[in-house]
Design an enzyme around this catalytic site. Structure first.
Site, PDB file in Angstrom:
ATOM      1  N   CYS A  99      -0.842   3.641  -6.699  1.00 39.32           N
ATOM      2  CA  CYS A  99      -1.713   3.000  -5.701  1.00 39.32           C
ATOM      3  C   CYS A  99      -1.829   1.544  -6.127  1.00 39.32           C
ATOM      4  O   CYS A  99      -2.020   1.259  -7.323  1.00 39.32           O
ATOM      5  CB  CYS A  99      -3.084   3.675  -5.706  1.00 39.32           C
ATOM      6  SG  CYS A  99      -4.346   2.786  -4.759  1.00 39.32           S
ATOM      7  N   CYS A 144       0.858  -1.185   0.000  1.00 39.65           N
ATOM      8  CA  CYS A 144       0.000   0.000   0.000  1.00 39.65           C
ATOM      9  C   CYS A 144       0.897   1.238   0.000  1.00 39.65           C
ATOM     10  O   CYS A 144       1.673   1.439   0.949  1.00 39.65           O
ATOM     11  CB  CYS A 144      -0.861  -0.042   1.260  1.00 39.65           C
ATOM     12  SG  CYS A 144      -1.909   1.393   1.516  1.00 39.65           S
TER      13      CYS A 144
HETATM   14  N1  DGL Z   1      -3.947   0.465  -2.158  1.00 36.60           N
HETATM   15  C1  DGL Z   1      -3.522   1.534  -1.358  1.00 36.60           C
HETATM   16  C2  DGL Z   1      -2.399   2.343  -1.952  1.00 36.60           C
HETATM   17  O1  DGL Z   1      -1.579   1.813  -2.593  1.00 36.60           O
HETATM   18  C3  DGL Z   1      -4.524   2.337  -0.625  1.00 36.60           C
HETATM   19  C4  DGL Z   1      -5.689   2.869  -1.326  1.00 36.60           C
HETATM   20  C5  DGL Z   1      -6.644   3.480  -0.349  1.00 36.60           C
HETATM   21  O2  DGL Z   1      -7.076   2.759   0.555  1.00 36.60           O
HETATM   22  O3  DGL Z   1      -6.941   4.677  -0.453  1.00 36.60           O
HETATM   23  O4  DGL Z   1      -2.313   3.518  -1.778  1.00 36.60           O
END
Ligand code: DGL
Length: 261
Positions: A185, A76
């Site tokens: 993301c 993440c």
């Molecule tokens: N998948 C996550 C990232 O890479 C988080 C997305 C989210 O929950 O806003 O930022």
């Protein structure tokens, strides 16, 4: 030869997005056991405060450590850019973070214009600003992907609502003459096909998944923690919300369970 080599690689994300990172790790290290936490009940992280993101990252880390994780991959960008420093200071296990791949995009760009699609939590973080400031010759066209993560969490990758948001976010980047688009993301690689249909073919799409997998392997090796090559890796996925979308993305490649964390 069961411990510590049989301990899993722990991964967490605000939801299903980090499965894109897990896939790369799986492909590179099929002998490793993996344990993935999808904190979908608290998704999206991107609009939360730094304190909230840190608290959730601590909770996820504790859960993975209690289950024997030998290394933790923050699958993440938002958790990495807001919490990885504190996690490293607090725990002895190695942490692998993920940041938007702006370095390779900046180094390869010929137009010197690079699009970055990421959450507000990532784009507004100090770590992102610091990395971007290393490339003063590049104009970064930053766009917060408002609404994309909730649609992905709801399994609506191919929907008119998704198409409308992507058009709104990508058309200005095309007009600004980007030649690389960074997916900042871990949820967004699940939109690659939809994004590819909108972007002209000369614009490259870049994400950090393969680099994170290579880095995870290198750090495991440094710490003498790589799994025995005769072991067949088992993949477990825990989610604290409805399992349907996670099951679809994992397919037959692992076991998906509901858990309270
Ligand atoms: N998948 C996550 C990232 O890479 C988080 C997305 C989210 O929950 O806003 O930022």
């Amino acid at each position: 030869m069961t411990m510590p080599f049989a301990r899993p690689i722990g991964l967490f994300d605000s939801g299903v997005g980090g499965v894109s990172i897990w896939r790369q790790i799986r492909a590179l290290m099929p002998h490793e056991h993996t344990l993935y936490l999808a904190d979908s009940r608290n998704a999206p992280y991107g609009q939360k405060s730094r304190e909230e993101i840190l608290a959730l990252s601590l909770k996820n880390t504790e859960y993975l450590l209690e289950r024997g994780a030998k290394i933790i991959v923050l699958a993440c960008n938002t958790a990495t850019t807001n919490a990885v420093k504190e996690l490293r200071a607090r725990y002895a296990v190695p942490f692998i973070g993920i940041e938007p791949a702006i370095k390779p995009a900046a180094l390869q760009s010929k137009t010197c214009k690079v699009g970055v699609l990421a959450t507000a939590g990532t784009i507004n973080s100090a770590l992102f600003a610091q990395t971007a400031s290393n490339f003063r010759n590049i104009r970064f066209i930053e766009q917060i992907g408002h609404g994309l993560v909730p649609l992905i969490e709801a399994g609506q990758m191919e929907s008119p609502a998704m198409e409308a948001l992507l058009q709104e976010y990508l058309q200005p980047m095309i007009a600004a003459d980007i030649d690389h688009l960074v997916l900042g993301c871990t949820h967004y690689p699940f939109l690659s096909a939809q994004i590819r249909r909108i972007l002209p073919p000369h614009i490259d799409i870049i994400d950090s998944g393969a680099a994170v997998a290579r880095q995870t392997r290198a750090v495991l090796q440094q710490h003498g923690l790589l799994a025995d090559a005769t072991q067949e890796g088992q993949a477990l996925f825990y989610t604290n919300a409805d399992e349907t979308v996670l099951r679809t993305l994992v397919g037959g490649d692992g076991s998906v369970m509901r858990a309270d964390f």
